[in-house]
Design a protein around this motif. Structure first.
Motif, PDB file in Angstrom:
ATOM      1  N   GLY A 137       0.692  -1.271   0.057  1.00 38.82           N
ATOM      2  CA  GLY A 137       0.239  -0.350  -0.168  1.00 38.82           C
ATOM      3  C   GLY A 137       1.168   0.954  -0.262  1.00 38.82           C
ATOM      4  N   ARG A 138       2.107   1.043   0.281  1.00 38.64           N
ATOM      5  CA  ARG A 138       3.184   2.327   0.270  1.00 38.64           C
ATOM      6  C   ARG A 138       3.352   2.815  -0.729  1.00 38.64           C
ATOM      7  N   ASP A 139       3.466   1.207  -2.475  1.00 43.51           N
ATOM      8  CA  ASP A 139       4.135   2.012  -3.074  1.00 43.51           C
ATOM      9  C   ASP A 139       2.846   2.824  -4.290  1.00 43.51           C
ATOM     10  N   ASP A 140       3.806   3.893  -4.431  1.00 44.82           N
ATOM     11  CA  ASP A 140       2.873   5.048  -5.396  1.00 44.82           C
ATOM     12  C   ASP A 140       1.367   5.182  -4.384  1.00 44.82           C
ATOM     13  N   SER A 141       1.050   5.626  -3.086  1.00 51.39           N
ATOM     14  CA  SER A 141       0.690   5.576  -2.728  1.00 51.39           C
ATOM     15  C   SER A 141      -0.811   4.986  -2.304  1.00 51.39           C
ATOM     16  N   LEU A 142      -0.779   3.682  -2.886  1.00 51.33           N
ATOM     17  CA  LEU A 142      -1.595   2.504  -3.309  1.00 51.33           C
ATOM     18  C   LEU A 142      -3.040   2.494  -1.719  1.00 51.33           C
ATOM     19  N   VAL A 144      -3.575   4.496   1.271  1.00 56.12           N
ATOM     20  CA  VAL A 144      -3.054   5.642   2.325  1.00 56.12           C
ATOM     21  C   VAL A 144      -4.093   5.599   2.929  1.00 56.12           C
ATOM     22  N   ALA A 145      -3.899   5.475   4.427  1.00 53.53           N
ATOM     23  CA  ALA A 145      -4.375   5.427   5.560  1.00 53.53           C
ATOM     24  C   ALA A 145      -4.034   6.759   6.850  1.00 53.53           C
ATOM     25  N   GLU A 146      -5.417   5.878   7.761  1.00 57.51           N
ATOM     26  CA  GLU A 146      -5.345   7.475   9.071  1.00 57.51           C
ATOM     27  C   GLU A 146      -5.239   6.303  10.450  1.00 57.51           C
ATOM     28  N   ARG A 147      -4.479   6.545  11.794  1.00 57.72           N
ATOM     29  CA  ARG A 147      -4.395   5.680  12.553  1.00 57.72           C
ATOM     30  C   ARG A 147      -5.744   5.506  12.794  1.00 57.72           C
ATOM     31  N   ILE A 193       0.303  -3.325   4.149  1.00 57.45           N
ATOM     32  CA  ILE A 193       1.036  -1.573   4.377  1.00 57.45           C
ATOM     33  C   ILE A 193       0.306  -0.570   4.093  1.00 57.45           C
ATOM     34  N   ALA A 194      -0.146   0.724   4.856  1.00 57.46           N
ATOM     35  CA  ALA A 194      -0.195   1.255   4.154  1.00 57.46           C
ATOM     36  C   ALA A 194       0.295   3.237   4.550  1.00 57.46           C
ATOM     37  N   SER A 203       0.368  -0.783   9.885  1.00 54.91           N
ATOM     38  CA  SER A 203      -0.087  -1.970   9.575  1.00 54.91           C
ATOM     39  C   SER A 203      -1.283  -2.099   9.135  1.00 54.91           C
ATOM     40  N   VAL A 204      -2.456  -2.746   8.385  1.00 58.20           N
ATOM     41  CA  VAL A 204      -4.067  -2.761   7.978  1.00 58.20           C
ATOM     42  C   VAL A 204      -4.207  -4.051   8.023  1.00 58.20           C
ATOM     43  N   ASN A 205      -5.133  -4.828   8.781  1.00 58.80           N
ATOM     44  CA  ASN A 205      -6.041  -5.698   8.662  1.00 58.80           C
ATOM     45  C   ASN A 205      -6.532  -6.220   7.378  1.00 58.80           C
ATOM     46  N   ALA A 206      -5.820  -7.749   7.071  1.00 58.59           N
ATOM     47  CA  ALA A 206      -5.922  -7.991   5.781  1.00 58.59           C
ATOM     48  C   ALA A 206      -6.989  -7.799   5.193  1.00 58.59           C
ATOM     49  N   ASP A 207      -7.988  -8.422   5.892  1.00 49.72           N
ATOM     50  CA  ASP A 207      -9.645  -8.423   5.525  1.00 49.72           C
ATOM     51  C   ASP A 207      -9.850  -6.939   5.595  1.00 49.72           C
ATOM     52  N   THR A 208      -9.435  -5.909   5.749  1.00 48.46           N
ATOM     53  CA  THR A 208     -10.282  -4.698   5.814  1.00 48.46           C
ATOM     54  C   THR A 208      -9.257  -3.854   4.278  1.00 48.46           C
TER      55      THR A 208
END
Ligand code: X2W
Length: 305
Positions: A137-142, A144-147, A193-194, A203-208
């Motif tokens: 998720g970090r490649d080319d802002s694939l 973008v997440a918030e806490r 990973i965001a 780290s993002v839950n993979a289902d989410t």
């Protein structure tokens, strides 16, 4: 002509899988539903330990693409993160299925998810003839997440906010990047990973993460592969198809519990946000992805309106 070629291809694959003529007919009638559409498949960490099952999964993804479906894989790797953390003597704990992720843990999560596992899956798909490209998720802002601010009702009934550390909640997905890759016959393999707006790693839950990707792409299906048969009713019978409303009732009535709750919630949210159907699929069944998409019975529980 194209239809004939596809028929032949499917029949050949079907024979390899030892299924009968009527089953091929059934598959083809489902085929039209997904041809040209995007299917997001979440491949969980628990399903990866069995080598034969992993090969089967890779074959399914490649075959989907040959059949004109546009597959996107989003993977997990919870048990593998746990293994490396224990080898490094870092203790770990969960709140409602989410790992409390401090700075050291998110470093390990990124190494395992974006490194080892992401490349393993991309290589397995490539070995079956697909053009898989591993991304996080970090490649080319694939992604973008918030806490994530997780709320939980304490013993005294008050809502409390729990700080899980570097656990992210997806806020946007760079769908245009995925669409460009899919248009080039590339199969994106996405690690959950965001990136944060200030460059943090979450780290993002993979289902989410898979749900967010499916929504952003307007996918026809979200498949959440897991290691149970699907959603069970009060008498422990498998529910093959449910609506978002009945899914919510199953959770409210306490019939669905534990780790199935966030999975089912992800499926409901996806369906309420434009995904045609979201299925919780028994990934232990060989060729579960094909069975779910191309057979009447499927291989788990389908949530759709
Ligand atoms: C997960 C990411 C991996 C995951 C973790 O650290 O385990 C959070 O819990 P599975 O295999 O689908 O469980 N992140 C925040 O979800 O993998």
């Amino acid at each position: 002509m194209l239809a004939l070629l596809l028929l032949l291809l499917l029949a050949t694959e079907a024979l390899r899988m030892s299924i009968s003529g009527p089953q091929i007919y059934e598959s083809l009638s489902h085929f039209g539903m997904h041809a040209g559409k995007t299917v997001v498949v979440k491949y969980g960490g628990h399903a990866m330990s069995d080598e034969a099952a992993a090969r089967c999964f890779a074959q399914d993804i490649v075959l989907l693409q040959k059949l004109g479906v546009r597959p996107v894989v989003v993977h997990g790797g919870g048990p593998q993160i746990g293994n490396l953390l224990s080898r490094l003597n870092v203790s770990t704990s969960f709140v409602d299925g989410l790992r409390i992720t401090d700075a050291a843990t998110v470093e390990v999560a990124e190494m395992v998810l974006s490194g080892t596992i992401n490349k393993q899956i991309a290589a397995a798909i490539s070995a079956e003839g697909g053009h898989a490209l591993g991304l996080s998720g970090r490649d080319d802002s694939l992604i973008v997440a918030e806490r994530l601010l997780k709320e939980r009702r304490g013993d005294d009934g008050h809502l409390e906010v729990i700080d899980l550390g570097f656990v992210g909640e997806p806020k946007s997905v760079n769908a245009a990047l995925l669409v460009r890759l899919l248009g080039q016959d590339v199969i994106p393999v996405v690690a959950p990973i965001a990136t944060g707006r200030n460059g943090e790693t979450f780290s993002v839950n993979a289902d989410t993460a898979a749900g967010a990707v499916a929504q952003a792409l307007g996918a026809s299906r979200l498949l959440l592969l897991t290691d149970v048969p699907g959603v069970l009713d009060a008498r422990k019978n498998l529910l093959e198809a449910i609506t978002p409303a009945s899914a919510r009732d199953l959770i409210a009535d306490g019939i669905v519990r534990g780790g199935m709750i966030p999975k089912l919630q992800t499926a409901v949210t996806a369906v309420n946000n434009g995904v045609d159907g979201a299925a919780i699929v028994d990934g232990r069944v060989p060729h579960a992805v094909l069975l779910e998409l191309f057979s009447e019975k499927g291989a788990g529980t389908l949530v759709s309106s």
